[in-house]
Design an enzyme around this catalytic site. Structure first.
Site, PDB file in Angstrom:
ATOM      1  N   LYS A 283     -79.108 -23.741   0.251  1.00 37.02           N
ATOM      2  CA  LYS A 283     -78.931 -23.632  -1.207  1.00 37.02           C
ATOM      3  C   LYS A 283     -80.086 -24.313  -1.936  1.00 37.02           C
ATOM      4  O   LYS A 283     -80.640 -23.786  -2.895  1.00 37.02           O
ATOM      5  CB  LYS A 283     -77.623 -24.309  -1.635  1.00 37.02           C
ATOM      6  CG  LYS A 283     -76.373 -23.571  -1.219  1.00 37.02           C
ATOM      7  CD  LYS A 283     -75.151 -24.276  -1.816  1.00 37.02           C
ATOM      8  CE  LYS A 283     -73.870 -23.725  -1.228  1.00 37.02           C
ATOM      9  NZ  LYS A 283     -72.677 -24.423  -1.689  1.00 37.02           N
TER      10      LYS A 283
ATOM     11  N   GLU B 159     -74.364 -17.750  -6.812  1.00 41.57           N
ATOM     12  CA  GLU B 159     -74.038 -16.320  -6.771  1.00 41.57           C
ATOM     13  C   GLU B 159     -72.919 -15.998  -7.756  1.00 41.57           C
ATOM     14  O   GLU B 159     -72.964 -14.997  -8.486  1.00 41.57           O
ATOM     15  CB  GLU B 159     -73.581 -15.903  -5.366  1.00 41.57           C
ATOM     16  CG  GLU B 159     -74.644 -15.982  -4.290  1.00 41.57           C
ATOM     17  CD  GLU B 159     -74.627 -17.316  -3.562  1.00 41.57           C
ATOM     18  OE1 GLU B 159     -74.306 -18.356  -4.182  1.00 41.57           O
ATOM     19  OE2 GLU B 159     -74.946 -17.332  -2.360  1.00 41.57           O
TER      20      GLU B 159
ATOM     21  N   GLU C 282     -67.052 -22.323   9.443  1.00 41.06           N
ATOM     22  CA  GLU C 282     -67.463 -23.303   8.436  1.00 41.06           C
ATOM     23  C   GLU C 282     -66.731 -24.633   8.663  1.00 41.06           C
ATOM     24  O   GLU C 282     -67.241 -25.698   8.345  1.00 41.06           O
ATOM     25  CB  GLU C 282     -67.207 -22.772   7.021  1.00 41.06           C
ATOM     26  CG  GLU C 282     -67.985 -23.524   5.957  1.00 41.06           C
ATOM     27  CD  GLU C 282     -67.909 -22.905   4.570  1.00 41.06           C
ATOM     28  OE1 GLU C 282     -66.869 -23.048   3.906  1.00 41.06           O
ATOM     29  OE2 GLU C 282     -68.897 -22.280   4.135  1.00 41.06           O
TER      30      GLU C 282
ATOM     31  N   LYS D 219     -64.475 -23.262  -6.936  1.00 38.44           N
ATOM     32  CA  LYS D 219     -63.980 -24.646  -6.905  1.00 38.44           C
ATOM     33  C   LYS D 219     -64.931 -25.555  -7.685  1.00 38.44           C
ATOM     34  O   LYS D 219     -64.519 -26.336  -8.524  1.00 38.44           O
ATOM     35  CB  LYS D 219     -63.839 -25.109  -5.455  1.00 38.44           C
ATOM     36  CG  LYS D 219     -63.345 -26.525  -5.329  1.00 38.44           C
ATOM     37  CD  LYS D 219     -63.102 -26.919  -3.895  1.00 38.44           C
ATOM     38  CE  LYS D 219     -62.794 -28.410  -3.820  1.00 38.44           C
ATOM     39  NZ  LYS D 219     -62.671 -28.905  -2.466  1.00 38.44           N
TER      40      LYS D 219
ATOM     41  N   GLY E 124     -62.206 -25.232  -0.076  1.00 45.38           N
ATOM     42  CA  GLY E 124     -62.410 -23.845  -0.525  1.00 45.38           C
ATOM     43  C   GLY E 124     -61.789 -22.822   0.421  1.00 45.38           C
ATOM     44  O   GLY E 124     -61.072 -21.910   0.002  1.00 45.38           O
ATOM     45  N   ARG E 125     -62.037 -22.973   1.712  1.00 42.13           N
ATOM     46  CA  ARG E 125     -61.544 -21.958   2.664  1.00 42.13           C
ATOM     47  C   ARG E 125     -60.064 -22.126   2.979  1.00 42.13           C
ATOM     48  O   ARG E 125     -59.510 -21.363   3.768  1.00 42.13           O
ATOM     49  CB  ARG E 125     -62.405 -21.973   3.932  1.00 42.13           C
ATOM     50  CG  ARG E 125     -62.517 -23.315   4.595  1.00 42.13           C
ATOM     51  CD  ARG E 125     -63.625 -23.357   5.635  1.00 42.13           C
ATOM     52  NE  ARG E 125     -63.886 -24.729   6.083  1.00 42.13           N
ATOM     53  CZ  ARG E 125     -64.661 -25.602   5.467  1.00 42.13           C
ATOM     54  NH1 ARG E 125     -65.280 -25.252   4.347  1.00 42.13           N
ATOM     55  NH2 ARG E 125     -64.845 -26.820   5.941  1.00 42.13           N
TER      56      ARG E 125
ATOM     57  N   HIS F 275     -64.509   2.385  19.851  1.00 42.57           N
ATOM     58  CA  HIS F 275     -65.529   3.434  19.922  1.00 42.57           C
ATOM     59  C   HIS F 275     -66.886   2.899  19.517  1.00 42.57           C
ATOM     60  O   HIS F 275     -67.792   3.661  19.204  1.00 42.57           O
ATOM     61  CB  HIS F 275     -65.111   4.610  19.037  1.00 42.57           C
ATOM     62  CG  HIS F 275     -63.803   5.193  19.472  1.00 42.57           C
ATOM     63  ND1 HIS F 275     -63.711   6.155  20.454  1.00 42.57           N
ATOM     64  CD2 HIS F 275     -62.534   4.884  19.116  1.00 42.57           C
ATOM     65  CE1 HIS F 275     -62.424   6.437  20.661  1.00 42.57           C
ATOM     66  NE2 HIS F 275     -61.694   5.672  19.863  1.00 42.57           N
TER      67      HIS F 275
HETATM   68  O1  F6P Z   1     -71.461 -22.629   0.358  1.00 40.46           O
HETATM   69  C1  F6P Z   1     -70.250 -22.756   0.996  1.00 40.46           C
HETATM   70  C2  F6P Z   1     -69.133 -22.914   0.011  1.00 40.46           C
HETATM   71  O2  F6P Z   1     -69.168 -24.173  -0.548  1.00 40.46           O
HETATM   72  C3  F6P Z   1     -67.791 -22.631   0.652  1.00 40.46           C
HETATM   73  O3  F6P Z   1     -67.295 -23.706   1.336  1.00 40.46           O
HETATM   74  C4  F6P Z   1     -66.979 -22.227  -0.511  1.00 40.46           C
HETATM   75  O4  F6P Z   1     -65.803 -21.595  -0.140  1.00 40.46           O
HETATM   76  C5  F6P Z   1     -67.962 -21.341  -1.227  1.00 40.46           C
HETATM   77  O5  F6P Z   1     -69.216 -21.976  -1.047  1.00 40.46           O
HETATM   78  C6  F6P Z   1     -67.701 -21.137  -2.685  1.00 40.46           C
HETATM   79  O6  F6P Z   1     -67.657 -22.348  -3.372  1.00 40.46           O
HETATM   80  P1  F6P Z   1     -67.060 -22.453  -4.819  1.00 40.46           P
HETATM   81  O7  F6P Z   1     -65.619 -22.081  -4.731  1.00 40.46           O
HETATM   82  O8  F6P Z   1     -67.271 -23.857  -5.236  1.00 40.46           O
HETATM   83  O9  F6P Z   1     -67.796 -21.479  -5.684  1.00 40.46           O
END
Ligand code: F6P
Length: 545
Positions: free
Chosen positions: A510, A214, A355, A208, A269-270, A386
């Site tokens: 972060k 990452e 979240e 987003k 995002g979620r 199990h």
């Molecule tokens: O760090 C949390 C977060 O902002 C989430 O809310 C989001 O889904 C994820 O990182 C990834 O964010 P982006 O889609 O901006 O890479």
């Protein structure tokens, strides 16, 4: 619009008094006293049944919980969400994931028409692109069709697409294989790329913000792999696309405008798998099933918007959460899908719920005076039985459960499907009703060890669960199920008075990661515990690891 939930505590006080009456009562007793429980404590929509008769509630509990919801103006909040009000007050944004699955001809607030047109156009683009890739018209640099797709993204840009693609995959799928690269762990990309052919691989970078560390690190690694393998820097556009609400950043990364699928800041995002973030789903299982997913979610949206609170599935699911967590003090909830293809659902719900609602202040910044989000965890049944079910049956903590089961057998192996479903029902029954010490002693009657073993083989029961039974696991029902949980999260957020649509609690980590990365290259960060570990990390790697 008030910024917090303005509860007068009257409904909470009534619930506390009621809790003191219900808490000592066993589910055995509640069932014995009310033979109609199974029908009164269940709700159904075509294709989906919620049976909450094994929750430690009575009709009166639900009436009191509904009063709490009314006191918190839940109805008003639902209306404001669907109307596009800026209910994400900290970020001054709407939360319009419902618009992403809006169906033509369904009721829509006039103020949202323009945004809906943009959604419709994007849906068409997703369909066209997915068909082109799946049909082999979109070809890679050497003219070959795409066989593999890598979705690079994390959190909301990963968990939803991964969960839905796995849930809907079928052995007869004609589309490309879809791989998910989320973790920044370098071993993951190395393993994945070792098995892929760059000439037939399509990469979707999903972010987003397009600033997530990452995702960008993985995207750079994969881009380098691709360029080194093909030596074709001009043909990147045949192999890299981006999904983002920040197209400028995607362009900076080198993705051409025609390959950028946009979504909007009013999609969290979620809550985003219904947008172009779901491109991997459309590529993996086909645009028809992606659209059926949206249609199913829309059915749940209509139900949520139009049904009275006491017969409203997301509302009831949310009220049960508040009851179990705030009043009965159960600290966690387990989600156990009895369907292996739903194996990613617990992790998906973990982000969606924790979240969204893992917060300690209300919308106006004042501290909450009650518990908010419980821990959500889980794994598929029967595997969990199990592993950790011992604790669920006989441990000292009570963990309410959501059992999710699909009755319809689409494998033709009815014998094993019977076993799968029987296991689910057996667990719900055993947890609810247990086996008393007397019953256990009787069972062990002939054994000289009866007295010694009876306490160990006794099951206290009275451990609540809900069963969500799907007629079948298809795209439409999955859409309903996911939207059910999304709205349930909204319901609990309204009762807890919090804004579920920001995630400011992830920021500090972060920021510190950035500082520590700099500190690793220099003199540390000036914090003794961290510096000691940085020292050790550097020492170990200087020894030739
Ligand atoms: O760090 C949390 C977060 O902002 C989430 O809310 C989001 O889904 C994820 O990182 C990834 O964010 P982006 O889609 O901006 O890479």
């Amino acid at each position: 619009m008030s910024d917090n939930n303005n509860t007068s505590f009257e409904a909470r006080r009534a619930l506390e008094a009621h809790r003191d009456k219900i808490k000592p009562r066993h589910l055995r007793e509640l069932f014995a006293q009310d033979a109609s429980r199974v029908s009164t404590l269940s709700l159904e929509l075509p294709g989906l049944l919620l049976d909450y008769s094994r929750q430690r509630v009575t009709d009166e509990t639900l009436t009191l919980l509904t009063r709490l919801a009314e006191e918190c103006d839940l109805r008003g909040w639902i209306e404001r969400m669907f109307a596009g009000a800026e209910i994400n007050n900290t970020e001054r944004r709407s939360a319009l994931h419902t618009l992403l699955r809006q169906q033509a001809g369904a009721p829509l607030n006039d103020g949202l028409r323009e945004r809906f047109d943009a959604v419709t156009a994007m849906r068409q683009r997703i369909r066209t692109f997915a068909n082109a890739v799946r049909g082999g018209e979109w070809r890679g640099v050497g003219g070959e069709a795409i066989t593999d797709v890598i979705n690079i993204g994390i959190g909301g840009s990963h968990l939803g697409p991964q969960m839905a693609t796995a849930a809907l995959a079928s052995p007869t799928d004609a589309g490309p294989r879809v791989h998910f690269l989320a973790n920044v762990d370098p071993a993951l990309s190395a393993d994945m790329l070792a098995d892929l052919d760059p000439a037939t691989t399509l990469v979707i970078v999903v972010s987003k913000t397009f600033t997530t560390q990452e995702t960008l690190a993985n995207a750079r690694t994969v881009r380098q792999w691709w360029l080194e393998a093909t030596g074709e820097s001009d043909a990147l556009s045949r192999h890299f696309v981006a999904v983002t609400a920040n197209p400028d950043k995607a362009a900076e990364f080198g993705i051409p405008g025609d390959n950028i699928f946009e979504f909007w800041d009013w999609v969290g995002g979620r809550y985003s798998m219904w947008s172009a973030v779901g491109l991997a789903i459309a590529l993996g299982v086909g645009p028809e099933r992606f659209e059926a997913l949206l249609a199913g979610a829309h059915r749940m949206d209509r139900h949520f918007a139009e049904t009275p609170l006491e017969r409203n599935l997301p509302v009831v699911l949310g009220l049960l959460e508040v009851w179990n967590h705030d009043f009965l003090d159960f600290a966690t909830r387990a989600v156990i899908p009895y369907r292996d293809s739903l194996r990613f659902l617990p992790a998906y719900l973990q982000q969606l719920e924790m979240e969204s609602n893992g917060k300690r202040v209300q919308r106006d910044g004042s501290p909450v005076a009650w518990q908010t989000q419980p821990v959500v965890w889980g794994n598929v049944g029967t595997n969990g039985q199990h592993a950790f079910f011992q604790m669920l049956h006989q441990g000292t903590q009570i963990v309410p459960l959501d059992f999710i089961v699909a009755f319809g057998d689409d494998t033709g192996n009815r014998r094993q499907q019977d076993m799968l479903v029987a296991n689910c029902l057996a667990q719900a029954q055993a947890l609810a009703f247990g086996r008393t010490q007397d019953e256990t002693r009787k069972m062990l009657d002939d054994s000289p060890d009866a007295d010694r073993l009876a306490p160990h083989q006794t099951f206290p029961g009275n451990r609540p669960s809900s069963v969500l039974a799907l007629d079948r696991l298809d795209a439409e029902t999955l859409g309903m199920l996911v939207a059910l949980y999304e709205h349930k999260v909204f319901v609990t957020s309204c009762i807890w008075g919090i804004n579920p649509f920001d995630q400011m609690g992830v920021e500090l980590g972060k920021t510190l990661t950035g500082r520590i990365l700099k500190g690793m290259a220099g003199e540390g960060v000036g914090e003794p515990a961290t510096d000691a570990l940085i020292e050790r990390y550097k020492r170990i790697n200087s020894m030739g690891y």
